[in-house]
Design a protein around this motif. Structure first.
Motif, mmCIF file in Angstrom:
data_model
loop_
_atom_site.group_PDB
_atom_site.id
_atom_site.type_symbol
_atom_site.label_atom_id
_atom_site.label_comp_id
_atom_site.label_asym_id
_atom_site.label_seq_id
_atom_site.Cartn_x
_atom_site.Cartn_y
_atom_site.Cartn_z
ATOM 1 N N VAL A 1 0.864 -1.182 0.000
ATOM 2 C CA VAL A 1 0.000 0.000 0.000
ATOM 3 C C VAL A 1 0.901 1.233 0.000
ATOM 4 N N ASN A 2 0.531 2.228 -0.781
ATOM 5 C CA ASN A 2 1.264 3.483 -0.834
ATOM 6 C C ASN A 2 1.387 4.067 0.575
ATOM 7 N N ARG A 3 2.573 4.582 0.887
ATOM 8 C CA ARG A 3 2.859 5.120 2.220
ATOM 9 C C ARG A 3 1.861 6.219 2.625
ATOM 10 N N THR A 4 1.599 7.147 1.715
ATOM 11 C CA THR A 4 0.689 8.250 2.041
ATOM 12 C C THR A 4 -0.726 7.742 2.287
ATOM 13 N N VAL A 5 -1.162 6.775 1.490
ATOM 14 C CA VAL A 5 -2.490 6.184 1.684
ATOM 15 C C VAL A 5 -2.590 5.611 3.099
ATOM 16 N N ALA A 6 -1.581 4.859 3.497
ATOM 17 C CA ALA A 6 -1.588 4.245 4.833
ATOM 18 C C ALA A 6 -1.519 5.303 5.933
ATOM 19 N N ASP B 1 -6.660 19.915 5.814
ATOM 20 C CA ASP B 1 -6.135 19.566 7.140
ATOM 21 C C ASP B 1 -5.180 18.374 7.044
ATOM 22 N N ILE B 2 -5.589 17.384 6.259
ATOM 23 C CA ILE B 2 -4.771 16.175 6.109
ATOM 24 C C ILE B 2 -3.438 16.529 5.455
ATOM 25 N N ALA B 3 -3.494 17.315 4.369
ATOM 26 C CA ALA B 3 -2.271 17.709 3.652
ATOM 27 C C ALA B 3 -1.327 18.486 4.568
ATOM 28 N N ASP B 4 -1.874 19.435 5.326
ATOM 29 C CA ASP B 4 -1.047 20.240 6.232
ATOM 30 C C ASP B 4 -0.458 19.394 7.357
ATOM 31 N N THR B 5 -1.266 18.523 7.933
ATOM 32 C CA THR B 5 -0.816 17.702 9.060
ATOM 33 C C THR B 5 0.294 16.743 8.657
ATOM 34 N N ASN C 1 -1.821 14.603 -3.802
ATOM 35 C CA ASN C 1 -1.520 13.279 -3.263
ATOM 36 C C ASN C 1 -2.595 12.864 -2.257
ATOM 37 N N VAL C 2 -3.037 13.804 -1.442
ATOM 38 C CA VAL C 2 -4.108 13.532 -0.473
ATOM 39 C C VAL C 2 -5.388 13.159 -1.214
ATOM 40 N N SER C 3 -5.710 13.901 -2.242
ATOM 41 C CA SER C 3 -6.934 13.640 -3.003
ATOM 42 C C SER C 3 -6.920 12.234 -3.610
ATOM 43 N N ASN C 4 -5.809 11.882 -4.245
ATOM 44 C CA ASN C 4 -5.696 10.537 -4.836
ATOM 45 C C ASN C 4 -5.731 9.449 -3.766
ATOM 46 N N SER C 5 -5.084 9.705 -2.648
ATOM 47 C CA SER C 5 -5.050 8.720 -1.560
ATOM 48 C C SER C 5 -6.436 8.525 -0.954
ATOM 49 N N LEU C 6 -7.178 9.616 -0.800
ATOM 50 C CA LEU C 6 -8.544 9.513 -0.266
ATOM 51 C C LEU C 6 -9.445 8.729 -1.211
ATOM 52 N N LYS C 7 -9.267 8.921 -2.508
ATOM 53 C CA LYS C 7 -10.043 8.145 -3.481
ATOM 54 C C LYS C 7 -9.747 6.657 -3.340
#
Length: 181
Positions: free
Chosen positions: A23-28, A45-49, A56-62
């Motif tokens: 699994v991609n690190r950012t996804v996890a 919030d997720i991107a900043d945190t 990357n956050v958008s793709n990971s959330l999908k």
């Protein structure tokens, strides 16, 4: 959003474990962050945190939504999508197992069945290799039947079963066939 040192350690480790599981690190990491969060978070919030790109956050959330581990929710007076993760660890385990079975084990089982069917007509296939493939197919079918039997058990029953551990093996007695499993 500021994370406690313990939460940060957990999120980073979950990302590391994710890479070991394919699994991609950012996804996890996003999954771990949403799991630990006590309120829904929006993508910014997720991107900043996590200090990762918004794209990357958008793709990971999908991807997390496709797995069924994260869902969208909305906040009053905020038009942005907010995200929450399943909070029940048994539910998370079940979702991950179902998805891994569908994506990895089902195609493998299909291929093994095709190989078994084609083995009869393959003059170049030696009997030892045929036997190994048949053994693998038998193992996978047994594993999938067991999975199908267990996946519908309530978490309390699964927990009791797992706690029994070696007690079940003692009850069943020694393996007289000498299996190395």
């Amino acid at each position: 959003m500021n994370l406690s040192s313990t939460t940060q350690k957990f999120v980073l480790h979950w990302g590391e474990m994710g890479t070991r599981w394919g699994v991609n690190r950012t996804v996890a990491q996003i999954h771990a962050l949403l799991y630990c969060s006590n309120q829904p978070l929006h993508a910014e919030d997720i991107a900043d945190t996590l200090n990762v790109a918004r794209s990357n956050v958008s793709n990971s959330l999908k991807e997390l939504q496709a797995w069924g581990l994260v869902r969208v929710t909305h906040a009053v007076a905020d038009r942005r999508d907010h995200f929450v993760a399943h909070q029940d660890i048994w539910d998370i385990f079940r979702v991950v197992m179902d998805e891994r079975k569908k994506r990895e084990l089902d195609p493998t089982l299909t291929l093994l069945r095709e190989c078994a069917a084609g083995a009869q007509d393959d003059p170049d296939l030696d009997s030892a290799t045929h036997a190994k493939m048949a053994s693998m197919l038998e193992f996978m079918e047994l594993l999938m039947r067991a999975y199908d039997d267990f996946k519908h058990l309530p978490p309390a029953t699964l927990k009791r079963l797992l706690k029994m551990g070696g007690t079940v093996a003692q009850f069943l007695g020694p393996d007289t066939k000498g299996s190395k499993l």
